[in-house]
Design a protein around this motif. Structure first.
Motif, short mmCIF file in Angstrom:
data_model
loop_
_atom_site.label_atom_id
_atom_site.label_comp_id
_atom_site.label_asym_id
_atom_site.label_seq_id
_atom_site.Cartn_x
_atom_site.Cartn_y
_atom_site.Cartn_z
N PHE A 111 0.83 -1.21 0.00
CA PHE A 111 0.00 0.00 0.00
C PHE A 111 0.86 1.26 0.00
CE2 PHE A 111 -3.00 -3.22 1.16
CZ PHE A 111 -4.18 -2.80 0.57
N GLY A 112 2.19 1.08 -0.06
CA GLY A 112 3.10 2.21 -0.17
C GLY A 112 3.68 2.74 1.12
N GLY A 118 6.29 -5.89 -8.74
CA GLY A 118 7.42 -4.98 -8.84
C GLY A 118 7.29 -3.84 -7.84
N THR A 119 7.29 -2.61 -8.32
CA THR A 119 7.15 -1.46 -7.43
C THR A 119 5.74 -0.89 -7.46
OG1 THR A 119 8.01 0.00 -9.15
CG2 THR A 119 9.59 -0.80 -7.51
N GLU A 120 4.79 -1.68 -7.92
CA GLU A 120 3.40 -1.23 -7.91
C GLU A 120 2.83 -1.31 -6.50
OE1 GLU A 120 2.03 -2.65 -12.36
OE2 GLU A 120 1.73 -4.03 -10.67
N CYS A 121 1.91 -0.38 -6.23
CA CYS A 121 1.23 -0.31 -4.93
C CYS A 121 -0.28 -0.37 -5.13
CB CYS A 121 1.57 1.01 -4.23
SG CYS A 121 3.29 1.18 -3.75
N TYR A 122 -0.95 -0.76 -4.06
CA TYR A 122 -2.41 -0.69 -4.03
C TYR A 122 -2.79 0.70 -3.56
CZ TYR A 122 -2.19 -5.77 -4.35
OH TYR A 122 -1.93 -7.05 -4.77
N ALA A 123 -3.50 1.43 -4.41
CA ALA A 123 -3.92 2.79 -4.11
C ALA A 123 -5.39 2.79 -3.72
CB ALA A 123 -3.69 3.67 -5.33
N ILE A 124 -5.70 3.47 -2.63
CA ILE A 124 -7.07 3.55 -2.15
C ILE A 124 -7.72 4.79 -2.76
CG2 ILE A 124 -8.53 3.80 -0.11
CD1 ILE A 124 -6.25 2.49 1.51
N ALA A 125 -8.92 4.61 -3.33
CA ALA A 125 -9.65 5.72 -3.92
C ALA A 125 -11.06 5.77 -3.35
CB ALA A 125 -9.69 5.57 -5.43
N PRO A 126 -11.45 6.89 -2.78
CA PRO A 126 -10.62 8.07 -2.56
C PRO A 126 -9.60 7.83 -1.43
CG PRO A 126 -12.80 8.45 -1.64
CD PRO A 126 -12.84 7.12 -2.32
N HIS A 127 -8.55 8.65 -1.46
CA HIS A 127 -7.49 8.55 -0.45
C HIS A 127 -8.10 8.81 0.93
CE1 HIS A 127 -3.92 9.71 1.86
NE2 HIS A 127 -3.23 9.02 0.96
N PRO A 128 -7.62 8.12 1.96
CA PRO A 128 -8.15 8.30 3.32
C PRO A 128 -8.12 9.76 3.82
CG PRO A 128 -6.81 6.35 3.24
CD PRO A 128 -6.64 7.03 1.91
N ALA A 129 -7.17 10.56 3.37
CA ALA A 129 -7.07 11.95 3.81
C ALA A 129 -8.24 12.80 3.32
CB ALA A 129 -5.75 12.57 3.36
N VAL A 130 -8.91 12.33 2.26
CA VAL A 130 -10.03 13.09 1.70
C VAL A 130 -11.33 12.29 1.76
CG1 VAL A 130 -8.62 14.61 0.27
CG2 VAL A 130 -9.38 12.43 -0.67
N ASP A 163 -10.43 4.19 5.95
CA ASP A 163 -9.23 4.17 6.79
C ASP A 163 -8.71 2.73 6.83
OD1 ASP A 163 -7.32 4.06 8.81
OD2 ASP A 163 -8.54 5.13 10.28
N PRO A 164 -7.59 2.47 6.14
CA PRO A 164 -7.10 1.10 6.07
C PRO A 164 -6.67 0.53 7.42
CG PRO A 164 -5.49 2.60 5.19
CD PRO A 164 -6.72 3.40 5.45
N TRP A 165 -6.33 1.41 8.36
CA TRP A 165 -5.91 0.93 9.69
C TRP A 165 -7.12 0.52 10.52
CZ3 TRP A 165 -1.36 -0.06 8.50
CH2 TRP A 165 -0.50 0.84 7.86
N ALA A 166 -8.31 0.99 10.17
CA ALA A 166 -9.52 0.69 10.93
C ALA A 166 -10.38 -0.39 10.28
CB ALA A 166 -10.36 1.96 11.11
N ILE A 188 -9.89 -0.05 -4.62
CA ILE A 188 -8.44 -0.17 -4.81
C ILE A 188 -8.09 -0.21 -6.30
CG2 ILE A 188 -6.39 -1.58 -4.33
CD1 ILE A 188 -7.75 -0.50 -1.78
N MET A 189 -7.02 0.49 -6.63
CA MET A 189 -6.45 0.37 -7.97
C MET A 189 -4.95 0.16 -7.82
SD MET A 189 -6.52 4.32 -9.25
CE MET A 189 -7.94 4.90 -8.36
N VAL A 190 -4.33 -0.35 -8.85
CA VAL A 190 -2.88 -0.57 -8.83
C VAL A 190 -2.21 0.60 -9.53
CG1 VAL A 190 -1.00 -2.08 -9.58
CG2 VAL A 190 -3.15 -3.08 -8.77
N LEU A 191 -1.25 1.23 -8.83
CA LEU A 191 -0.48 2.33 -9.39
C LEU A 191 1.00 2.09 -9.18
CD1 LEU A 191 -2.30 5.57 -8.13
CD2 LEU A 191 -2.38 4.59 -10.41
N GLU A 192 1.81 2.66 -10.04
CA GLU A 192 3.26 2.62 -9.82
C GLU A 192 3.54 3.36 -8.51
OE1 GLU A 192 6.95 1.63 -9.86
OE2 GLU A 192 5.57 0.81 -11.34
N GLY A 193 4.46 2.82 -7.71
CA GLY A 193 4.73 3.34 -6.38
C GLY A 193 5.07 4.82 -6.33
N ALA A 194 5.92 5.30 -7.22
CA ALA A 194 6.31 6.72 -7.19
C ALA A 194 5.10 7.61 -7.43
CB ALA A 194 7.41 6.99 -8.22
N SER A 195 4.23 7.22 -8.33
CA SER A 195 3.01 8.00 -8.60
C SER A 195 2.09 8.00 -7.38
CB SER A 195 2.25 7.43 -9.80
OG SER A 195 3.06 7.51 -10.95
N TRP A 196 1.94 6.85 -6.74
CA TRP A 196 1.09 6.74 -5.55
C TRP A 196 1.65 7.62 -4.42
CZ3 TRP A 196 -3.28 6.56 -3.52
CH2 TRP A 196 -3.56 6.06 -2.25
#
Length: 172
Positions: free
Chosen positions: A53-54, A116-128, A132-135, A144-152
């Motif tokens: 998840f990055g 590889g360096t792909e991450c699971y991206a949460i949409a919408p992001h928890p900040a917006v 909450d992935p911790w809860a 969830i979508m898969v994004l390249e880590g640097a972009s995430w």
């Protein structure tokens, strides 16, 4: 410390991205230094691994290991040294908490697999307002979508910056 970070982490590729195998993870910190507090931003650090998840795990020069939470921008001390963190990372209960293993299993079952360096991206992001992935016990694969880590990483910082600016403007 080089070389030690992957000790005992073989076989955890579904749950984490090992910085020894993917040194580009070191570059992921640059975008975070734009919003981290003084004393944390720009500090010397050795990337150890990222969760799928990055979330970034790293060691300071004294060996102390930390986690940079990409969902809320928090930095948390986790272990006194790399060996202890590696022991934690091999523990299934720790994997459930810090690597969101149940969500990774659910994503794999739904055919969503980061490599590889792909991450699971949460949409919408928890900040917006995203989940909450911790809860959550297990994140809904539809969020969830898969994004390249640097972009995430860049998106996480952007969402956190916007959320903080919104809170500041609202007086919160």
């Amino acid at each position: 410390m080089k070389g030690r970070q992957s000790d005992g982490l073989a076989g955890l590729g579904d749950l984490l991205i090992d910085a020894a195998a993917h040194p580009e993870i070191a570059g992921w910190f640059a975008v975070w230094d734009t919003i981290l507090p003084r004393g944390v931003a720009g500090e010397p650090r050795e990337p150890l691994f990222a969760s799928r998840f990055g979330t970034l795990f790293y060691a300071r020069p004294d060996g102390t290991c930390y986690m940079l939470d990409v969902f809320f921008g928090d930095v948390q001390e986790l272990a006194p040294d790399v060996a202890t963190l590696a022991d934690f990372a091999r523990n299934p209960a720790w994997q459930e908490t810090y690597l969101l293993a149940a969500s990774v299993r659910a994503l794999h079952a739904a055919g969503v697999v980061a490599r590889g360096t792909e991450c699971y991206a949460i949409a919408p992001h928890p900040a917006v307002g995203g989940p909450d992935p911790w809860a959550e016990e297990v994140l809904d694969p539809a969020a969830i979508m898969v994004l390249e880590g640097a972009s995430w990483q860049a998106l996480c910082v952007d969402f956190l910056r916007r959320a903080r600016q919104s809170n500041d403007a609202a007086g919160g």
